[in-house]
Design an enzyme around this catalytic site. Sequence first.
Site, PDB file in Angstrom:
ATOM      1  N   LYS A  51      54.429  34.159 -11.421  1.00  0.00           N
ATOM      2  CA  LYS A  51      53.633  34.738 -12.501  1.00  0.00           C
ATOM      3  C   LYS A  51      54.515  35.649 -13.350  1.00  0.00           C
ATOM      4  CE  LYS A  51      49.255  37.301 -13.142  1.00  0.00           C
ATOM      5  NZ  LYS A  51      48.108  37.895 -12.412  1.00  0.00           N
ATOM      6  N   SER A 108      43.623  36.560 -13.701  1.00  0.00           N
ATOM      7  CA  SER A 108      44.689  36.451 -14.676  1.00  0.00           C
ATOM      8  C   SER A 108      45.799  35.485 -14.276  1.00  0.00           C
ATOM      9  CB  SER A 108      45.289  37.836 -14.948  1.00  0.00           C
ATOM     10  OG  SER A 108      45.939  38.359 -13.795  1.00  0.00           O
ATOM     11  N   SER A 142      42.303  38.416  -9.674  1.00  0.00           N
ATOM     12  CA  SER A 142      43.206  37.597 -10.477  1.00  0.00           C
ATOM     13  C   SER A 142      43.922  36.491  -9.727  1.00  0.00           C
ATOM     14  CB  SER A 142      44.241  38.487 -11.177  1.00  0.00           C
ATOM     15  OG  SER A 142      43.639  39.211 -12.222  1.00  0.00           O
TER      16      SER A 142
END
Length: 395
Positions: free
Chosen positions: A39, A111, A135
């Site tokens: 990420k 997210s 997330s």
Amino acid sequence: MTDATSALPDPQRAWAFRPASPLPGAPDGPLRGLTFSVKDLFGVAGWPLRASTRAPVPDPGVSPLVTRLLALGASAVGKTHLHEIALGITGVNGFGGTEHPTLPGRVPGGSSSGAAVSVALGQVDFALGTDTGGSIRVPAAWCGVVGVKPTKGHPAWPTGGVLPLSVTCDHAGPLARDVATVTRVHEALTGRAVPEVGLGGLRVGLWLPEGWVTEDVHAALLDVADTLTREGATVESVDFPEVLDAYSPIVLSEAAQVHRDALRMDDPGFLPFTLASLRQGAALTAAEVQTAQDRRAGYRSLLDDLLTRFDLILAPAVPTPPPAQGQDEVLLPDGPTPLRRAVLRLTAPFSLLGAPVVALPTRTAFVGAQLIAPHGQDDRLLGLARALDRTLDRA
């Protein structure tokens, strides 16, 4: 290092950066042969970090977790997009946003949106994500994969070298297509085998708030509960309050502090919702934030009490199947509800309070269940998740 992202097909816009060749893992490590995505909040030497925003962001340094995974033999393929600076649950960002892996026009969740998509499409074996309010768990549920949010502060899953959103609530963790893979990664990081755990005799608290989920989500969770009962577990309904009155002030105030330099600019480059949220956080007083922290302490006591009475809490990971891109409200039995609230009230309690959670697919496509264990019982939780995953037949 050449960025080969634009040269490779990526219709879902999952990838923020893909080098010409992966960062190779150690050839003799226990994770050799596995690939992972990162990420774009994790610092990786020689790779850019943009946090999927056009605004300037601080440099967190190099992530020791990425370094450790490379030393254990896994190879890093590239960086994935996220909901801008991790402040959201749909995958919207300054680079067009990420699409669902298999449902055109639907959101993948966030997210850690690109992380979940990269796993769901088989582009990597596992992904590194972060979880501040859901997330990891939300995109895992909406993309049909497994996600793990470890106990807050777990030494195997450090958040150093990760651009923070909220120091109180941030966690780092993995996503993969099955429990076996996240277990293998966790075992390599800890140096311990995850125990085999049976489901018989398990005391399970079912948190399924009336009116908070659609009928298909409700049925999917009851199906998981029935499966546990058939395996010899005892399942009992439990209550827990909405915690957003503590969660939101803490996260927004801490996020505003992280991005304070950008907020001094008239137009730093954030999307309008992100900028408004950060400015809202910056406007909170110290007294308001302390009140939220005091509420958090009260909620922690409630959760600790539940987790002394039960070995495991079973809860929905999402209130609905994946909503449409741009949808900001969902229709629940309680009535129309803002999407952000509908999602976060299910997932935020366990990042706010730091308990370990596994998000597991159910027999209903793109609807996930949360398995929550007492603090520090990550190994046992993975063992329980592995046992339940073997029992659930999703054919």
